[in-house]
Enzyme design. Structure first.
Site, PDB file in Angstrom:
ATOM      1  N   HIS A   1      -9.102  -0.498   2.448  1.00 29.61           N
ATOM      2  CA  HIS A   1      -9.796  -0.044   3.654  1.00 29.61           C
ATOM      3  C   HIS A   1     -11.040  -0.887   3.927  1.00 29.61           C
ATOM      4  O   HIS A   1     -12.076  -0.373   4.338  1.00 29.61           O
ATOM      5  CB  HIS A   1     -10.142   1.435   3.551  1.00 29.61           C
ATOM      6  CG  HIS A   1      -8.970   2.275   3.161  1.00 29.61           C
ATOM      7  ND1 HIS A   1      -7.971   2.603   4.046  1.00 29.61           N
ATOM      8  CD2 HIS A   1      -8.610   2.801   1.973  1.00 29.61           C
ATOM      9  CE1 HIS A   1      -7.057   3.321   3.414  1.00 29.61           C
ATOM     10  NE2 HIS A   1      -7.408   3.456   2.162  1.00 29.61           N
TER      11      HIS A   1
ATOM     12  N   ASP B   1       0.852  -1.195   0.000  1.00 30.08           N
ATOM     13  CA  ASP B   1       0.000   0.000   0.000  1.00 30.08           C
ATOM     14  C   ASP B   1       0.882   1.237   0.000  1.00 30.08           C
ATOM     15  O   ASP B   1       2.034   1.204   0.433  1.00 30.08           O
ATOM     16  CB  ASP B   1      -0.926   0.015   1.216  1.00 30.08           C
ATOM     17  CG  ASP B   1      -2.134   0.936   1.031  1.00 30.08           C
ATOM     18  OD1 ASP B   1      -2.437   1.308  -0.128  1.00 30.08           O
ATOM     19  OD2 ASP B   1      -2.770   1.298   2.027  1.00 30.08           O
TER      20      ASP B   1
ATOM     21  N   ASP C   1      -1.576  -0.246   5.155  1.00 28.10           N
ATOM     22  CA  ASP C   1      -2.070   1.125   5.231  1.00 28.10           C
ATOM     23  C   ASP C   1      -1.598   1.794   6.515  1.00 28.10           C
ATOM     24  O   ASP C   1      -1.122   2.934   6.490  1.00 28.10           O
ATOM     25  CB  ASP C   1      -3.603   1.137   5.143  1.00 28.10           C
ATOM     26  CG  ASP C   1      -4.156   2.549   5.165  1.00 28.10           C
ATOM     27  OD1 ASP C   1      -3.824   3.336   4.244  1.00 28.10           O
ATOM     28  OD2 ASP C   1      -4.899   2.886   6.104  1.00 28.10           O
TER      29      ASP C   1
END
Length: 158
Positions: free
Chosen positions: A131, A16, A141
Protein backbone atom coordinates in the site's frame (compact mmCIF):
# COMPACT_ATOMS: atom_id res chain seq x y z
CA UNK A 1 1.47 6.58 -12.90
CA UNK A 2 2.50 3.49 -14.87
CA UNK A 3 5.84 1.76 -14.55
CA UNK A 4 7.95 0.97 -17.62
CA UNK A 5 8.34 -2.84 -17.80
CA UNK A 6 11.89 -4.16 -18.21
CA UNK A 7 12.73 -5.90 -21.49
CA UNK A 8 15.27 -8.47 -20.27
CA UNK A 9 15.05 -12.26 -19.80
CA UNK A 10 13.78 -12.11 -16.23
CA UNK A 11 10.17 -12.84 -15.34
CA UNK A 12 9.05 -10.36 -12.72
CA UNK A 13 6.03 -11.39 -10.69
CA UNK A 14 4.13 -9.12 -8.34
CA UNK A 15 1.62 -10.74 -6.00
CA UNK A 16 -0.90 -9.87 -3.32
CA UNK A 17 -3.67 -11.43 -1.31
CA UNK A 18 -6.65 -9.81 0.39
CA UNK A 19 -9.32 -11.02 2.75
CA UNK A 20 -12.65 -9.69 3.94
CA UNK A 21 -12.45 -11.00 7.46
CA UNK A 22 -9.64 -13.31 8.45
CA UNK A 23 -10.87 -15.97 7.91
CA UNK A 24 -13.35 -14.88 5.31
CA UNK A 25 -13.76 -14.43 1.59
CA UNK A 26 -10.38 -13.85 0.02
CA UNK A 27 -8.89 -12.79 -3.26
CA UNK A 28 -5.43 -13.23 -4.75
CA UNK A 29 -3.76 -11.58 -7.70
CA UNK A 30 -0.52 -11.52 -9.64
CA UNK A 31 0.98 -9.48 -12.43
CA UNK A 32 3.57 -11.29 -14.55
CA UNK A 33 5.93 -9.10 -16.55
CA UNK A 34 8.28 -10.46 -19.18
CA UNK A 35 10.08 -8.57 -21.94
CA UNK A 36 7.65 -5.67 -21.81
CA UNK A 37 4.52 -7.84 -21.79
CA UNK A 38 2.17 -7.99 -18.81
CA UNK A 39 -0.33 -10.64 -17.79
CA UNK A 40 -2.77 -10.22 -14.90
CA UNK A 41 -4.28 -13.20 -13.11
CA UNK A 42 -6.56 -13.31 -10.08
CA UNK A 43 -8.97 -15.52 -8.21
CA UNK A 44 -11.12 -15.95 -5.13
CA UNK A 45 -11.73 -18.39 -2.26
CA UNK A 46 -14.95 -18.44 -0.23
CA UNK A 47 -13.47 -19.35 3.15
CA UNK A 48 -9.80 -18.60 3.59
CA UNK A 49 -7.20 -16.43 5.29
CA UNK A 50 -5.05 -13.58 4.11
CA UNK A 51 -1.91 -15.73 4.45
CA UNK A 52 -3.41 -18.45 2.26
CA UNK A 53 -4.25 -15.86 -0.39
CA UNK A 54 -0.70 -14.43 -0.29
CA UNK A 55 0.81 -17.88 -0.87
CA UNK A 56 -1.81 -18.83 -3.46
CA UNK A 57 -0.99 -15.75 -5.53
CA UNK A 58 2.64 -16.85 -5.86
CA UNK A 59 1.66 -20.46 -6.63
CA UNK A 60 -0.78 -19.44 -9.36
CA UNK A 61 1.78 -17.10 -10.93
CA UNK A 62 4.52 -19.75 -10.96
CA UNK A 63 2.08 -22.27 -12.43
CA UNK A 64 1.86 -20.01 -15.50
CA UNK A 65 5.50 -20.67 -16.37
CA UNK A 66 6.14 -23.23 -19.08
CA UNK A 67 9.96 -23.30 -19.29
CA UNK A 68 13.05 -22.75 -17.11
CA UNK A 69 13.52 -19.05 -16.44
CA UNK A 70 14.90 -16.63 -13.86
CA UNK A 71 12.07 -15.25 -11.72
CA UNK A 72 11.87 -12.39 -9.25
CA UNK A 73 8.79 -12.49 -7.04
CA UNK A 74 7.84 -9.16 -5.47
CA UNK A 75 5.51 -9.51 -2.48
CA UNK A 76 4.41 -7.31 0.39
CA UNK A 77 3.92 -10.45 2.49
CA UNK A 78 6.63 -11.04 5.08
CA UNK A 79 5.07 -14.49 5.50
CA UNK A 80 5.93 -15.39 1.90
CA UNK A 81 9.26 -13.60 1.56
CA UNK A 82 10.67 -14.73 4.92
CA UNK A 83 9.71 -18.34 4.25
CA UNK A 84 12.37 -18.37 1.55
CA UNK A 85 14.79 -15.57 2.44
CA UNK A 86 15.03 -16.56 6.11
CA UNK A 87 15.22 -20.28 5.40
CA UNK A 88 11.93 -21.25 7.00
CA UNK A 89 11.05 -23.58 4.11
CA UNK A 90 14.36 -25.43 4.43
CA UNK A 91 13.82 -25.87 8.18
CA UNK A 92 10.21 -26.93 7.79
CA UNK A 93 11.11 -29.54 5.21
CA UNK A 94 14.06 -30.81 7.28
CA UNK A 95 11.79 -31.08 10.33
CA UNK A 96 8.99 -32.89 8.49
CA UNK A 97 6.85 -29.74 8.28
CA UNK A 98 7.05 -28.92 11.97
CA UNK A 99 7.95 -25.36 12.91
CA UNK A 100 10.29 -24.04 15.61
CA UNK A 101 7.41 -24.07 18.12
CA UNK A 102 7.13 -27.86 17.51
CA UNK A 103 3.74 -27.44 15.85
CA UNK A 104 2.62 -28.45 12.40
CA UNK A 105 3.34 -25.73 9.85
CA UNK A 106 0.17 -23.84 8.92
CA UNK A 107 -0.94 -24.01 5.30
CA UNK A 108 1.29 -27.03 4.60
CA UNK A 109 -0.61 -27.91 1.45
CA UNK A 110 0.24 -24.55 -0.08
CA UNK A 111 3.83 -24.42 1.19
CA UNK A 112 4.56 -27.88 -0.21
CA UNK A 113 3.20 -26.88 -3.62
CA UNK A 114 5.07 -23.57 -3.58
CA UNK A 115 8.35 -25.25 -2.55
CA UNK A 116 7.93 -27.71 -5.42
CA UNK A 117 7.44 -24.87 -7.92
CA UNK A 118 10.32 -22.78 -6.57
CA UNK A 119 12.67 -25.74 -7.01
CA UNK A 120 11.84 -25.82 -10.74
CA UNK A 121 12.99 -22.25 -11.41
CA UNK A 122 15.66 -19.76 -10.35
CA UNK A 123 13.42 -17.76 -8.00
CA UNK A 124 14.38 -14.73 -5.92
CA UNK A 125 11.96 -13.19 -3.42
CA UNK A 126 11.89 -9.44 -2.84
CA UNK A 127 9.88 -7.72 -0.10
CA UNK A 128 8.03 -4.59 -1.18
CA UNK A 129 6.18 -2.17 1.05
CA UNK A 130 2.45 -2.78 0.81
CA UNK A 131 0.00 0.00 0.00
CA UNK A 132 2.87 2.36 -0.82
CA UNK A 133 4.25 3.62 -4.10
CA UNK A 134 4.87 0.33 -5.91
CA UNK A 135 2.65 0.46 -9.00
CA UNK A 136 2.39 -3.30 -9.56
CA UNK A 137 1.89 -4.15 -5.90
CA UNK A 138 -0.95 -1.65 -5.81
CA UNK A 139 -2.39 -3.14 -9.01
CA UNK A 140 -2.37 -6.60 -7.44
CA UNK A 141 -4.12 -5.24 -4.37
CA UNK A 142 -6.86 -3.73 -6.53
CA UNK A 143 -7.35 -7.03 -8.40
CA UNK A 144 -7.37 -9.15 -5.22
CA UNK A 145 -9.86 -6.88 -3.45
CA UNK A 146 -12.07 -6.82 -6.55
CA UNK A 147 -12.18 -10.64 -6.49
CA UNK A 148 -13.54 -10.88 -2.94
CA UNK A 149 -15.87 -7.90 -3.45
CA UNK A 150 -17.36 -9.48 -6.57
CA UNK A 151 -17.79 -12.80 -4.77
CA UNK A 152 -19.58 -11.13 -1.84
CA UNK A 153 -21.84 -9.20 -4.22
CA UNK A 154 -22.78 -12.41 -6.06
CA UNK A 155 -23.10 -14.48 -2.86
CA UNK A 156 -24.52 -12.12 -0.24
CA UNK A 157 -25.55 -14.93 2.11
CA UNK A 158 -21.98 -16.33 2.37
Amino acid sequence: MSAEPAKDNILRIYTDGACSGNPGVGGWAAVLIYQGHEKEISGVAADTTNNRMEVTAVIRALECINRPIKVIVHSDSSYVVNAFNSGWIRSWKANNWVNSAKKAVSNQDLWKRLAELVEKYDVTFVKVKGHADDYYNNRCDVLAVKEWQTYKRLHPSD
